[in-house]
Design an enzyme around this catalytic site. Structure first.
Site, PDB file in Angstrom:
ATOM      1  N   SER A  21       0.823  -1.205   0.000  1.00 20.91           N
ATOM      2  CA  SER A  21       0.000   0.000   0.000  1.00 20.91           C
ATOM      3  C   SER A  21       0.864   1.265   0.000  1.00 20.91           C
ATOM      4  CB  SER A  21      -0.889  -0.004   1.243  1.00 20.91           C
ATOM      5  OG  SER A  21      -1.666   1.168   1.287  1.00 20.91           O
ATOM      6  N   LEU A  73      -1.066   9.857   4.503  1.00 18.82           N
ATOM      7  CA  LEU A  73      -2.263   9.199   3.968  1.00 18.82           C
ATOM      8  C   LEU A  73      -3.039  10.048   2.968  1.00 18.82           C
ATOM      9  CD1 LEU A  73      -3.659   7.415   7.182  1.00 18.82           C
ATOM     10  CD2 LEU A  73      -2.103   6.498   5.460  1.00 18.82           C
ATOM     11  N   ASN A  99      -6.705  -1.313   0.893  1.00 18.37           N
ATOM     12  CA  ASN A  99      -6.182  -0.937   2.206  1.00 18.37           C
ATOM     13  C   ASN A  99      -6.993   0.245   2.736  1.00 18.37           C
ATOM     14  OD1 ASN A  99      -4.476   0.738   4.051  1.00 18.37           O
ATOM     15  ND2 ASN A  99      -2.987  -0.894   3.746  1.00 18.37           N
ATOM     16  N   CYS A 130      -2.789   4.238  11.880  1.00 17.31           N
ATOM     17  CA  CYS A 130      -3.279   5.610  11.947  1.00 17.31           C
ATOM     18  C   CYS A 130      -3.226   6.127  13.379  1.00 17.31           C
ATOM     19  CB  CYS A 130      -4.746   5.627  11.539  1.00 17.31           C
ATOM     20  SG  CYS A 130      -5.010   6.419  10.002  1.00 17.31           S
TER      21      CYS A 130
END
Ligand code: FAD
Ligand code: FMN
Ligand code: FES
Lengths: 304, 275
Positions: A21, A73, A99, A130
């Site tokens: 990812s 992100l 993902n 996260c």
């Protein structure tokens, strides 16, 4: 005929090579360089509920045999992914692993709920790295209880394969791996990046705008192997090895240590066709080692 | 077409043999690679990403503008300054050795046959690199190339003979006054812009430090001249995957444009170079 196929739960991959990812865009970016249909699977950039522009620049810095990133992100958000990115992926003859992440437990669940209606997705990879906004910014993934809660809630709403992606930024990986397994995860992928930092000695400034970032690339391969080894001792669900893999021999190292499949990350930046090269070389490795099925090397570490 | 719409569709990774490598000054080098496919499929402003080492040091490829290209003879050239480990290694390769080149990458400068009578190129330092290739294309399209070229001191100028041979009108500046106008190239542009070109029938192309390009953008805006700038950022991948190469977009809400994929050429109004 060499058999490169492996199984992640009931998900059959034509070979153990997945993309990591955040290093392979939404797949399309690499279509000039790789025949995407040859891949075991594509893991897409982490999706969040809402689009994110990401962190300020500089976001990347090259380090010894590796790199730091603090992309933050950046992603198109789940809605635009379904409308703009998924149709391309869904047409491919490979497994699509989406993902996802959230800043609250509910957000994780909501992202999956939105994706459940979309076709062409074979599995979810849950990024628990996260920062947990509610608990004051600590990563969800460093807490076994919350990792289990997220996994359980997602398992309840989907029949698709659920892979939990672990962070290495903890002292012991075993409790988190066990928590994910107990909560029903079909597989565990490990590892995400190591927290790291770099400083410019002349300007005295951190080289990343956000000061700290995630270390990836060949520099972390020995660390990733050790974490995989530890996890393999305690769980029975399939493991997906990640960290610094550059070639087919690296893949074999991870599989021997206990990985059923692997993800290729930073190597895609160095050579955008590396995944295809690795798949070819993996066949050659099997021929050279007189192995008919790549599955046969999984967890075959020989310890005196 | 806007630069954004021209981003490349075709790109290749190739082992390319070095035909020649020359040191033009103590720290500036020019390398010519044999690569007919690349030579026949690229336009000025695009770049290539070179793996300078076969080991993990340095790990990333290094991006360079296409400096000069011969379709007929099937070669491409880069012009670069040694600033660190990668460019140092690159400078040490010799004729006959092969390097892995990825490209062409990114979009390119737009030339409009419809309205352009001249093209004004403004280079700061190594920003000169793409303009030899661009000059040739402008000339092929019967558009007059004009070059403004600024460096710190006269010994840093490169390729002046090549530009002269092509018949490019050239305006030079040095910060120390050792050759040409003394001061910044942007001041020379501001001084000369009224004389050199018919503003409705020209486009300005800029490559150099961001501060230079920001100032030029203001000059271009004030004179209603179209302006395209070529940007440089750190790049881990060059293919739009790492999201490490962003620049601020010129928009109300914070957003970024990615240099490797949406650039490296932008119209000045698309981006915000103010910091
Ligand atoms: C699209 C594009 C086209 C380019 N074209 C040319 C060209 O034609 N000729 C040329 O000489 N250079 C060009 N560059 C810059 C060139 O890529 C860098 O100089 C090179 O990557 C430096 O590598 P290094 O290993 O020698 O330096 P490093 O050891 O990596 O770094 C040395 C120093 O240079 C700085 N640096 C490195 N890369 C960049 C960059 N991209 N921008 C600003 N500072 C940087 C570092 O922060 C450090 O301070 C281009 C860059 C881009 C993005
Ligand atoms: C630029 C960059 C962006 C990344 N983005 C994500 C992401 O969005 N989600 C995620 O789970 N991992 C992300 N990762 C981590 C990778 O998926 C992988 O776990 C890590 O890089 C280690 O593998 P590698 O050494 O092969 O790169 C990112 C890594 C890099 C280098
Ligand atoms: S350099 Fe990786 S996205 Fe542009």
């Amino acid at each position: 005929m060499i058999d490169l196929s492996v199984n992640i739960g009931n998900l059959k991959l034509k070979n153990p090579i997945l993309t990591a990812s955040g290093t392979f865009g939404y797949g399309e970016e690499f279509s000039p360089y790789v025949d995407l249909n040859l891949l075991g699977g594509i893991v897409t950039k982490t999706l969040t509920l809402n689009p994110r522009v990401g962190n300020p620049f500089p976001r990347i810095v090259e380090t010894s045999s590796g790199m730091l990133n603090s992309i933050g992100l950046a992603n198109v958000g789940v809605g635009k992914f379904i409308s703009d990115k998924l149709p391309f992926l869904a047409r491919l003859d490979t497994k699509i692993i989406v993902n996802i992440a959230g800043f609250t437990v509910d957000e994780y669940v909501e992202v999956v709920t939105r994706l459940e209606d979309a076709e062409g997705i074979h599995a979810y990879e849950i990024n628990v790295s996260c920062p947990n906004v509610k608990e004051g910014g600590l990563e969800f993934g460093s807490d076994p209880t919350i990792t289990a809660e997220i996994t359980e809630k997602i398992k309840k709403i989907t029949d698709r394969i659920v892979i939990v992606k672990l962070t290495p930024n903890i002292t012991k990986i075993e409790p988190i791996a066990l928590a994910a397994e107990k909560a029903g995860a079909d597989a565990i992928s490990l590892i995400n990046t190591y927290v790291g930092m770099a400083v410019d000695p002349y300007s005295r400034k951190p080289k990343l705008a956000r000061i700290k970032g995630g270390l990836s690339g060949p520099a972390i391969k020995p660390l990733a192997l050790a974490k995989l080894f530890d996890a393999a001792k305690v769980v029975t669900i399939p493991l997906i090895g990640i960290g610094g893999i550059m070639n087919a021999c690296d893949v074999a190292e991870f599989m021997i240590t206990g990985a059923t499949a692997v993800e290729i990350g930073t190597a895609n930046f160095v050579d955008p066709s590396v995944c295809q090269t690795i798949i070819n070389d993996l066949t050659n490795y099997c021929i050279e080692m007189k192995i008919d099925r790549i599955q046969d090397i999984i967890n075959q570490l020989e310890i005196e | 077409m806007t630069p954004d719409q021209t981003r490349n569709r075709v790109s290749y990774s190739h082992s390319s043999e070095i035909i020649s490598s020359h040191r033009l000054s103590p720290d500036i080098h020019r390398i010519r690679f044999d690569n007919p496919i690349l030579a026949n499929n690229t336009l000025p402003g695009q770049f290539i990403n070179i793996k300078v080492s076969t080991t993990n040091t340095p790990l990333w490829r290094r991006p360079f503008s296409l400096h000069n290209v011969s379709k007929e003879e099937g070669w491409v050239e880069i012009l670069f300054r040694v600033v660190g480990i990668g460019t140092k290694m690159l400078s040490q390769y010799r004729q006959g050795q092969c390097l892995d080149i990825l490209g062409p990458l990114g979009n390119h400068f737009i030339i409009s046959h419809i309205y352009m009578h001249s093209g004004i190129m403004v280079a700061g330092g190594l920003g000169i690199a793409p303009f030899l290739f661009l000059s040739k294309l402008l000339l092929k399209d019967k558009i007059k190339p004009i070059l403004f070229y600024g460096v710190k001191t006269a010994s840093e100028f490169c390729c002046l003979d090549e530009f002269a041979d092509l018949g490019v009108s050239t305006f030079l500046s040095t910060e120390d006054g050792s050759l040409g106008y003394k001061g910044f190239i942007t001041d020379l542009v501001r001084d000369q812009i009224d004389q050199v070109a018919d503003k409705q029938h020209t486009t300005m192309y800029a490559c150099g430090p961001n501060r230079m390009m920001n100032t030029l953008g203001k000059i271009a805006l004030a004179h209603h001249i179209k302006c395209q700038v070529s940007l440089e950022t750190l790049m881990a991948c060059g293919v739009g995957a790492c999201l490490g190469c962003g620049v601020k977009a010129n928009s109300e809400k914070l957003s970024y444009r990615y240099v490797c994929k949406e650039g490296p050429v932008f119209t000045i109004s698309e981006i915000d170079l103010s910091d």
